[in-house]
Design an enzyme around this catalytic site. Structure first.
Site, PDB file in Angstrom:
ATOM      1  N   PRO A   9       3.362  -3.688   2.856  1.00 10.20           N
ATOM      2  CA  PRO A   9       3.872  -4.858   2.112  1.00 10.20           C
ATOM      3  C   PRO A   9       2.968  -6.080   2.273  1.00 10.20           C
ATOM      4  O   PRO A   9       3.359  -7.091   2.842  1.00 10.20           O
ATOM      5  CB  PRO A   9       5.256  -5.093   2.738  1.00 10.20           C
ATOM      6  N   LYS A 175     -11.600  -0.271 -14.403  1.00  8.93           N
ATOM      7  CA  LYS A 175     -11.279  -1.288 -13.391  1.00  8.93           C
ATOM      8  C   LYS A 175     -12.371  -1.328 -12.322  1.00  8.93           C
ATOM      9  O   LYS A 175     -12.748  -2.394 -11.839  1.00  8.93           O
ATOM     10  CB  LYS A 175      -9.907  -0.965 -12.768  1.00  8.93           C
TER      11      LYS A 175
HETATM   12  N1  LIG Z   1      -4.528  -8.592  -3.937  1.00  7.54           N
HETATM   13  C1  LIG Z   1      -4.909  -8.414  -5.193  1.00  7.54           C
HETATM   14  O1  LIG Z   1      -5.024  -9.368  -5.968  1.00  7.54           O
HETATM   15  C2  LIG Z   1      -5.149  -7.019  -5.725  1.00  7.54           C
HETATM   16  C3  LIG Z   1      -5.196  -6.830  -7.115  1.00  7.54           C
HETATM   17  C4  LIG Z   1      -5.386  -5.551  -7.613  1.00  7.54           C
HETATM   18  C5  LIG Z   1      -5.551  -4.482  -6.744  1.00  7.54           C
HETATM   19  N2  LIG Z   1      -5.529  -4.694  -5.388  1.00  7.54           N
HETATM   20  C6  LIG Z   1      -5.671  -3.516  -4.534  1.00  7.54           C
HETATM   21  O2  LIG Z   1      -4.392  -3.208  -3.993  1.00  7.54           O
HETATM   22  C7  LIG Z   1      -4.517  -2.632  -2.673  1.00  7.54           C
HETATM   23  C8  LIG Z   1      -3.726  -3.492  -1.685  1.00  7.54           C
HETATM   24  O3  LIG Z   1      -4.378  -4.771  -1.624  1.00  7.54           O
HETATM   25  P1  LIG Z   1      -3.689  -6.077  -1.040  1.00  7.54           P
HETATM   26  O4  LIG Z   1      -4.505  -7.218  -1.510  1.00  7.54           O
HETATM   27  O5  LIG Z   1      -2.236  -6.059  -1.311  1.00  7.54           O
HETATM   28  O6  LIG Z   1      -3.946  -5.848   0.524  1.00  7.54           O
HETATM   29  P2  LIG Z   1      -3.266  -6.635   1.756  1.00  7.54           P
HETATM   30  O7  LIG Z   1      -2.722  -7.941   1.320  1.00  7.54           O
HETATM   31  O8  LIG Z   1      -4.269  -6.581   2.848  1.00  7.54           O
HETATM   32  O9  LIG Z   1      -2.028  -5.710   2.122  1.00  7.54           O
HETATM   33  C9  LIG Z   1      -2.160  -4.458   2.738  1.00  7.54           C
HETATM   34  C10 LIG Z   1      -0.943  -4.272   3.591  1.00  7.54           C
HETATM   35  O10 LIG Z   1      -0.981  -2.966   4.156  1.00  7.54           O
HETATM   36  C11 LIG Z   1      -0.487  -3.087   5.474  1.00  7.54           C
HETATM   37  N3  LIG Z   1      -0.827  -1.906   6.252  1.00  7.54           N
HETATM   38  C12 LIG Z   1      -2.054  -1.475   6.641  1.00  7.54           C
HETATM   39  N4  LIG Z   1      -1.931  -0.331   7.352  1.00  7.54           N
HETATM   40  C13 LIG Z   1      -0.609  -0.051   7.404  1.00  7.54           C
HETATM   41  C14 LIG Z   1       0.143   0.981   7.991  1.00  7.54           C
HETATM   42  N5  LIG Z   1      -0.432   1.956   8.701  1.00  7.54           N
HETATM   43  N6  LIG Z   1       1.499   0.960   7.864  1.00  7.54           N
HETATM   44  C15 LIG Z   1       2.102  -0.027   7.158  1.00  7.54           C
HETATM   45  N7  LIG Z   1       1.448  -1.039   6.582  1.00  7.54           N
HETATM   46  C16 LIG Z   1       0.097  -1.046   6.699  1.00  7.54           C
HETATM   47  C17 LIG Z   1      -1.097  -4.368   5.977  1.00  7.54           C
HETATM   48  O11 LIG Z   1      -0.448  -4.780   7.147  1.00  7.54           O
HETATM   49  P3  LIG Z   1      -0.871  -6.087   8.000  1.00  7.54           P
HETATM   50  O12 LIG Z   1      -0.010  -7.178   7.447  1.00  7.54           O
HETATM   51  O13 LIG Z   1      -0.512  -5.682   9.385  1.00  7.54           O
HETATM   52  O14 LIG Z   1      -2.334  -6.307   7.762  1.00  7.54           O
HETATM   53  C18 LIG Z   1      -0.836  -5.249   4.769  1.00  7.54           C
HETATM   54  O15 LIG Z   1       0.481  -5.753   4.817  1.00  7.54           O
HETATM   55  C19 LIG Z   1      -6.025  -2.610  -2.401  1.00  7.54           C
HETATM   56  O16 LIG Z   1      -6.576  -1.369  -2.750  1.00  7.54           O
HETATM   57  C20 LIG Z   1      -6.579  -3.715  -3.316  1.00  7.54           C
HETATM   58  O17 LIG Z   1      -7.934  -3.523  -3.656  1.00  7.54           O
HETATM   59  C21 LIG Z   1      -5.317  -5.934  -4.857  1.00  7.54           C
END
Ligand SMILES: NC(=O)c1ccc[n+]([C@@H]2O[C@H](COP(=O)([O-])OP(=O)(O)OC[C@H]3O[C@@H](n4cnc5c(N)ncnc54)[C@H](OP(=O)(O)O)[C@@H]3O)[C@@H](O)[C@H]2O)c1
Length: 292
Positions: A9, A175
């Site tokens: 999350p 993408k």
């Molecule tokens: N953000 C954007 O604008 C965006 C847009 C399009 C696509 N994406 C893609 O979407 C994906 C997610 O990106 P994001 O930006 O949402 O990343 P993020 O904000 O870093 O969120 C990832 C989450 O995963 C959690 N996590 C990691 N390992 C885990 C585990 N073993 N068990 C449970 N939770 C775990 C992290 O926990 P912690 O809080 O402990 O770090 C963090 O809450 C990526 O592939 C990214 O490239 C992102």
């Protein structure tokens, strides 16, 4: 009422979980690495405060109807620890991540028939573990099959735009064309405004052409003029926009280098397609990450 577990999350996962909660039709559980009091999400449609159940230990996971994984690509193995319990009864596992290797990342943990790769376009950032800003419309695309249509149905009644396509491969590669060129900003530590520079614009187009060549060899189909369209979109974006690999490097966090650029180099090698721009970007960024 669907029981939905969201693993990871963070920015994307928090936005998606919050919107699913607003339907009132689902029982949403967050699977996180640390306790969370609740989610506060600023969206273009107003604020959402959601208080889903939170699990912090994969040993607590019990079967659900849908699993949504929204960790970073490099955290696939950690995310997979949750799947044994959550997907024990055959629940579909939707992978909401960037890149083109959604299936490959989880093949060792989940039967192929359960996996639902998702092209996710959801500009969002976390200001702290429970506060998230959704900066624009959330859009997702899945393959047009029974599980894909089931995924679409979860979001009925929300502004999250989820559609099906007969050709998800082309959607994720398209993408990747955009995401792979974002490495230029990460190397420079400069936001999108940098792309108004003529030389950097040419570099962006060259990187996109490399991605397209490898994507075509993998079976993806692209529209005419994609490099120019991507450059135009970058030049039209707010000049201070920061893409996620740039934000990760600036914050000293791990980066999705392999999912966004390494994959182009690896698959290019398999097809005998040179990818010198991506290769240099990967080498530089990995060296910077090591030297940090
Ligand atoms: N953000 C954007 O604008 C965006 C847009 C399009 C696509 N994406 C893609 O979407 C994906 C997610 O990106 P994001 O930006 O949402 O990343 P993020 O904000 O870093 O969120 C990832 C989450 O995963 C959690 N996590 C990691 N390992 C885990 C585990 N073993 N068990 C449970 N939770 C775990 C992290 O926990 P912690 O809080 O402990 O770090 C963090 O809450 C990526 O592939 C990214 O490239 C992102």
């Amino acid at each position: 009422m669907a029981r939905i577990a969201l693993v990871g999350p963070g920015a994307v996962g928090g936005v998606i979980a919050a919107w699913l909660e607003t339907t009132g039709r689902h029982r949403v559980t967050l699977c996180a690495r640390r306790p969370l009091g609740g989610l506060h999400v600023e969206t273009p449609h107003g604020s959402i405060t959601a208080k889903p159940a939170v699990l912090t230990d994969p040993a607590q996971a019990t079967p659900v109807d849908w699993v949504l994984v929204a960790t970073k690509a490099y955290d696939a193995a950690g995310a997979a620890a949750w799947l044994k319990g959550l997907a024990a009864e055959g629940a579909p596992v939707a992978i909401l991540q960037n890149g083109v290797e959604h299936r490959e990342r989880f093949a060792a943990y989940v039967p192929a028939a359960q996996l639902v790769p998702v092209m996710v376009d959801c500009p969002a950032e976390r200001t702290d573990p429970t506060h998230i800003r959704q900066r624009g419309p959330a859009r997702m695309v899945v393959q047009d099959d029974a599980r894909g249509r089931g995924f679409v149905a979860l979001f009925a009644g929300t502004p999250v735009e989820v559609s099906v396509t007969p050709d998800l491969k082309s959607a994720v590669w398209r993408k990747l064309c955009l995401n792979s060129s974002g490495v230029i900003n990460a190397l420079l530590l400069q936001p999108t405004a940098a792309m108004h520079d003529e030389q950097l614009g040419d570099l962006l187009k060259a990187m996109v052409r490399e991605c397209m060549a490898v994507g075509r060899a993998e079976g993806a189909v692209f529209e005419e003029g994609l490099p120019e369209k991507i450059l135009a979109s970058q030049r039209a974006a707010p000049p201070d926009s920061v893409n996620s690999i740039h934000a990760d490097r600036a914050a000293g966090r791990p980066m999705e280098i392999d999912a966004r650029n390494g994959v182009i180099v690896r698959l290019g090698r398999e097809h005998g397609i040179p990818t010198p721009y991506n290769q240099m970007a990967v080498a530089l960024l990995e060296a910077m990450a090591r030297g940090k």
